[in-house]
Design a protein around this motif. Structure first.
Motif, PDB file in Angstrom:
ATOM      1  N   VAL A 203      51.374  54.303  18.912  1.00 58.66           N
ATOM      2  CA  VAL A 203      52.133  53.984  20.119  1.00 58.66           C
ATOM      3  C   VAL A 203      51.362  54.499  21.320  1.00 58.66           C
ATOM      4  N   LEU A 204      51.286  53.696  22.357  1.00 58.42           N
ATOM      5  CA  LEU A 204      50.676  54.120  23.614  1.00 58.42           C
ATOM      6  C   LEU A 204      51.768  54.461  24.607  1.00 58.42           C
ATOM      7  N   GLY A 205      51.698  55.646  25.184  1.00 62.19           N
ATOM      8  CA  GLY A 205      52.610  56.048  26.244  1.00 62.19           C
ATOM      9  C   GLY A 205      51.839  56.176  27.542  1.00 62.19           C
ATOM     10  N   TYR A 206      52.420  55.689  28.630  1.00 62.79           N
ATOM     11  CA  TYR A 206      51.747  55.816  29.926  1.00 62.79           C
ATOM     12  C   TYR A 206      52.789  55.803  31.034  1.00 62.79           C
ATOM     13  N   ARG A 207      52.424  56.379  32.161  1.00 60.10           N
ATOM     14  CA  ARG A 207      53.348  56.481  33.286  1.00 60.10           C
ATOM     15  C   ARG A 207      53.155  55.304  34.232  1.00 60.10           C
ATOM     16  N   ASP A 208      54.264  54.689  34.593  1.00 54.86           N
ATOM     17  CA  ASP A 208      54.209  53.596  35.557  1.00 54.86           C
ATOM     18  C   ASP A 208      53.843  54.165  36.924  1.00 54.86           C
ATOM     19  N   ALA A 209      52.815  53.592  37.518  1.00 53.49           N
ATOM     20  CA  ALA A 209      52.325  54.138  38.785  1.00 53.49           C
ATOM     21  C   ALA A 209      53.321  53.972  39.921  1.00 53.49           C
ATOM     22  N   THR A 210      54.235  53.009  39.802  1.00 50.70           N
ATOM     23  CA  THR A 210      55.203  52.747  40.868  1.00 50.70           C
ATOM     24  C   THR A 210      56.479  53.553  40.706  1.00 50.70           C
ATOM     25  N   THR A 211      57.050  53.514  39.505  1.00 48.52           N
ATOM     26  CA  THR A 211      58.347  54.156  39.283  1.00 48.52           C
ATOM     27  C   THR A 211      58.232  55.591  38.795  1.00 48.52           C
ATOM     28  N   GLY A 212      57.087  55.952  38.238  1.00 47.83           N
ATOM     29  CA  GLY A 212      56.933  57.284  37.683  1.00 47.83           C
ATOM     30  C   GLY A 212      57.539  57.438  36.300  1.00 47.83           C
ATOM     31  N   GLN A 213      58.111  56.366  35.742  1.00 47.12           N
ATOM     32  CA  GLN A 213      58.716  56.433  34.425  1.00 47.12           C
ATOM     33  C   GLN A 213      57.670  56.238  33.331  1.00 47.12           C
ATOM     34  N   TRP A 214      57.985  56.804  32.175  1.00 49.44           N
ATOM     35  CA  TRP A 214      57.116  56.602  31.023  1.00 49.44           C
ATOM     36  C   TRP A 214      57.417  55.256  30.385  1.00 49.44           C
ATOM     37  N   LYS A 215      56.373  54.562  30.004  1.00 51.79           N
ATOM     38  CA  LYS A 215      56.510  53.279  29.328  1.00 51.79           C
ATOM     39  C   LYS A 215      55.968  53.397  27.898  1.00 51.79           C
ATOM     40  N   THR A 216      56.517  52.560  27.037  1.00 52.18           N
ATOM     41  CA  THR A 216      56.128  52.567  25.620  1.00 52.18           C
ATOM     42  C   THR A 216      55.490  51.235  25.278  1.00 52.18           C
ATOM     43  N   ARG A 217      54.350  51.311  24.640  1.00 49.46           N
ATOM     44  CA  ARG A 217      53.723  50.089  24.130  1.00 49.46           C
ATOM     45  C   ARG A 217      53.369  50.296  22.661  1.00 49.46           C
ATOM     46  N   ALA A 218      53.997  49.511  21.796  1.00 47.33           N
ATOM     47  CA  ALA A 218      53.694  49.590  20.362  1.00 47.33           C
ATOM     48  C   ALA A 218      52.348  48.933  20.109  1.00 47.33           C
ATOM     49  N   LEU A 219      51.476  49.627  19.390  1.00 43.53           N
ATOM     50  CA  LEU A 219      50.148  49.099  19.081  1.00 43.53           C
ATOM     51  C   LEU A 219      50.048  48.611  17.643  1.00 43.53           C
ATOM     52  N   THR A 220      51.061  48.863  16.832  1.00 46.09           N
ATOM     53  CA  THR A 220      51.042  48.433  15.435  1.00 46.09           C
ATOM     54  C   THR A 220      52.426  47.924  15.045  1.00 46.09           C
ATOM     55  N   VAL A 221      52.444  47.126  14.008  1.00 49.42           N
ATOM     56  CA  VAL A 221      53.680  46.679  13.371  1.00 49.42           C
ATOM     57  C   VAL A 221      53.583  47.072  11.901  1.00 49.42           C
ATOM     58  N   ASP A 222      54.623  47.707  11.385  1.00 46.10           N
ATOM     59  CA  ASP A 222      54.606  48.165   9.997  1.00 46.10           C
ATOM     60  C   ASP A 222      54.334  46.994   9.053  1.00 46.10           C
ATOM     61  N   GLN A 223      53.314  47.129   8.246  1.00 44.14           N
ATOM     62  CA  GLN A 223      52.926  46.070   7.304  1.00 44.14           C
ATOM     63  C   GLN A 223      53.547  46.381   5.943  1.00 44.14           C
ATOM     64  N   GLN A 224      54.717  45.816   5.728  1.00 44.43           N
ATOM     65  CA  GLN A 224      55.477  46.031   4.509  1.00 44.43           C
ATOM     66  C   GLN A 224      56.001  44.696   3.994  1.00 44.43           C
ATOM     67  N   GLY A 225      56.449  44.707   2.744  1.00 52.30           N
ATOM     68  CA  GLY A 225      57.004  43.493   2.187  1.00 52.30           C
ATOM     69  C   GLY A 225      58.246  43.023   2.903  1.00 52.30           C
ATOM     70  N   SER A 226      58.933  43.934   3.598  1.00 54.87           N
ATOM     71  CA  SER A 226      60.132  43.574   4.349  1.00 54.87           C
ATOM     72  C   SER A 226      59.821  42.975   5.717  1.00 54.87           C
ATOM     73  N   ASN A 227      58.559  43.016   6.145  1.00 54.63           N
ATOM     74  CA  ASN A 227      58.138  42.413   7.406  1.00 54.63           C
ATOM     75  C   ASN A 227      58.072  40.892   7.209  1.00 54.63           C
ATOM     76  N   PRO A 228      58.855  40.097   7.954  1.00 58.68           N
ATOM     77  CA  PRO A 228      58.878  38.645   7.740  1.00 58.68           C
ATOM     78  C   PRO A 228      57.504  37.990   7.836  1.00 58.68           C
ATOM     79  N   ASP A 229      56.672  38.438   8.778  1.00 56.71           N
ATOM     80  CA  ASP A 229      55.334  37.850   8.905  1.00 56.71           C
ATOM     81  C   ASP A 229      54.469  38.172   7.691  1.00 56.71           C
ATOM     82  N   GLU A 230      54.569  39.410   7.215  1.00 57.43           N
ATOM     83  CA  GLU A 230      53.798  39.781   6.032  1.00 57.43           C
ATOM     84  C   GLU A 230      54.307  39.041   4.799  1.00 57.43           C
ATOM     85  N   GLU A 231      55.614  38.903   4.685  1.00 52.51           N
ATOM     86  CA  GLU A 231      56.169  38.169   3.545  1.00 52.51           C
ATOM     87  C   GLU A 231      55.697  36.716   3.559  1.00 52.51           C
ATOM     88  N   LYS A 232      55.694  36.112   4.723  1.00 47.59           N
ATOM     89  CA  LYS A 232      55.231  34.728   4.838  1.00 47.59           C
ATOM     90  C   LYS A 232      53.774  34.605   4.429  1.00 47.59           C
TER      91      LYS A 232
END
Length: 555
Positions: free
Chosen positions: A269-298
């Motif tokens: 996960v990437l965390g960074y501060r918004d330069a305008t609001t000063g709030q922390w933002k979250t950016r997911a860099l991975t998706v769990d690769q499991q059999g329950s993941n619809p894309d992986e199952e497909k």
């Protein structure tokens, strides 16, 4: 076996009747008998299943079930654990509830703070590991490479979540960075400024070549030399017979490009501060690769048509949860190979559903992030799933972002007016984490449905330790969650928690405002090594051959 089933049935009936009487009479049990009664970290079903598994697996018929000590119990009093076990490593040993200082010692036993000090884009990274298995099956690698072109550094941060043993993750710690760096070195020699897709292909080749050596080439070496001693052959195959999810982050400080390659269900996960609001933002860099993941199952079903049971209950062939991993040869070797090994005493019988392997791949999914000037105070969080059982992506960014702000010294009131202080401190008018604006975050739910958000605490100087403590209960004082979970010895601990590994990487040049932790220059176990350019001239086959020397244990 029949007698054991009869005893289990009688025990269940006895417990059931006791429970009914207690409910009928509204009996109030003493506080010291309420073992985990109020905890909500697991669902009721999980608690019942875990207790049943612990009872049937570890308890002796004559065993008593003493309670956890109450919060007021003196630290000098030795307390027995709530299960008496027949496991050899626990038999006839007394285990007491850890006190506050002992909890801190255990949390920091395998933790470090590394100050990079090279002025090239990363100035600090914190690491922590807490085992539930013994030995721990997680591992990590932290390597700073003097880039073969330009004036920047190549920084590698690896996180490996082992299963069915520590053998695969231990090998990944030693070999994955050399394999990937060789492929990148070869690419940059041909093309000093390669495009992003070419870099992705080089990283992917490093992953798959190492896995081929672990799984396919190792068994080929065993078959090629029938005179091998059985113990040596087994040692050669151990990294193939066990498995590990592997995640590797590659940061080029000159281009300010971060790439995260994942094969499995570790999380970045990437965390960074918004330069305008000063709030922390979250950016997911991975998706769990499991059999329950619809894309992986497909994907898996498309690769194995006509096999309806290729994924059952969200697991590969009904057993393995990750759909991508290193090792796990029982899902990759052919039926012929597995039968031959089994007859030679070097493996288990093939899975009854095995038809068209491989079902599991080490080919990674790669995410690229360009760290721009607008992303202030950016940090990268890499964890194994022992933390994501109870912490969401947003939780982790809030924990590290708020921790980061708490570490910075406050301005003196005598030198700064209140309105200036308010302007400088965005948290005086904004929430710590911007929500629900979360970018690309399909994993933003806790690992177990219905889990309430834990109350956070901020008492650690190491950001990775800070994450681990809060994943274990944080500030939830009721029931002494953190003390209880850390007090459990292996293998009992695995019924309640998983191995934990956390790495937090702080981007930027560093201003010295964040202090604390045990600083190290980097030594041992692949941590903090600085590899010069000459090291890129490495033969991956020779690297693997050296690493596969028969080991009698961890180095």
């Amino acid at each position: 076996m029949a007698m054991n089933r009869l005893m289990s049935r009688q025990t269940a009936q006895s417990l059931s009747s006791t429970t009914k009487r207690a409910l009928t009479n509204k009996t109030v049990h003493p506080p010291e008998r309420r073992i985990f009664s109020k905890t909500r970290i697991f669902t009721t079903a999980a608690v019942i299943a875990s207790c049943a598994a612990a009872y049937t697996t570890y308890s002796r018929p004559e065993a008593t079930v003493p309670s956890f000590p109450s919060p007021g119990t003196p630290s000098s009093a030795t307390q027995h654990f709530p299960f008496t076990t027949s496991a050899p490593q626990l038999r006839d040993k007394e285990h007491h509830m850890l006190e506050v200082d002992e909890v801190k010692e255990k949390l920091n036993a395998n933790a470090n703070v590394y100050k990079v000090g090279r002025g090239k884009g990363v100035w600090r990274y914190d690491v922590a590991q807490i085992g539930a298995n013994d030995p721990i099956e997680d591992d990590l690698a932290l390597v700073v490479v003097d880039a073969p072109v330009g004036n920047g550094d190549w920084m590698f941060f690896g996180t490996f979540d082992g299963h069915s043993g520590w053998y695969t993750s231990d090998l990944l710690r030693k070999a994955l960075v050399p394999y990937v760096s060789k492929e990148l070195g070869d690419l940059y020699k041909k093309t000093p400024q390669p495009v992003s897709s070419a870099i992705d292909r080089a990283i992917s080749r490093g992953f798959t070549k190492l896995d081929d050596d672990i799984v396919m080439n190792s068994v080929a070496r065993v078959f090629k030399n029938p005179k091998w001693d059985a113990r040596d052959a087994q040692a050669m195959l151990l990294p193939a017979l066990s498995g590990a999810c592997g995640m590797l982050s590659f940061y080029n400080t000159e281009t300010r490009t971060l790439k995260v390659a994942l094969a499995g269900d570790c999380r970045a996960v990437l965390g960074y501060r918004d330069a305008t609001t000063g709030q922390w933002k979250t950016r997911a860099l991975t998706v769990d690769q499991q059999g329950s993941n619809p894309d992986e199952e497909k994907r898996v079903r498309a690769e194995h048509p006509g096999e309806p049971d290729v994924i059952r209950r969200g697991r590969m062939l009904g057993n393995l949860e990750p759909s991508r991993a290193f090792g796990d040869a029982k899902y990759k070797w052919s039926l012929e190979t597995q039968v031959k090994l089994y007859r030679g005493g070097l493996g288990k019988p093939p899975h009854p559903l095995l038809k068209t392997p491989p079902y599991v791949t080490a080919r990674p999914e790669i995410t690229t992030v360009e760290l721009s000037e607008n992303e202030k105070d950016a940090f990268l969080i890499m964890v194994t799933d022992g933390l994501t059982w109870t912490l969401s992506n947003n939780d982790m960014v809030e924990l590290v972002g708020t921790w980061l702000d708490k570490q910075k010294p406050k301005s003196s009131p005598a030198t700064e007016s209140s309105w200036v202080a308010s302007f400088r401190n965005p948290f005086s008018r904004a929430k710590p984490v911007e929500a629900p604006k979360i970018l690309n975050d399909p994993n933003d739910e806790r690992g177990r449905p219905g889990i309430e958000k834990l109350p956070f605490t901020y008492v650690d100087d190491n950001a990775a330790v800070h994450l681990c403590r809060n994943a274990l209960g944080g500030a939830k004082a009721e029931g002494r969650w953190v003390e209880q979970l850390l007090s459990m010895p292996a293998p009992l601990a695995r019924q309640w928690r998983d191995d934990m590994t956390a790495t937090v990487v702080f981007f930027g040049e560093g201003d010295g405002k964040v202090t604390g932790g045990t600083e190290r220059e980097g030594a041992g176990r692949g941590h903090g090594e600085v590899i010069p350019k000459a090291k890129f001239r490495v033969d991956s086959v020779q690297v693997f051959a050296k690493l596969m020397i028969v080991q009698k244990g961890r180095d």
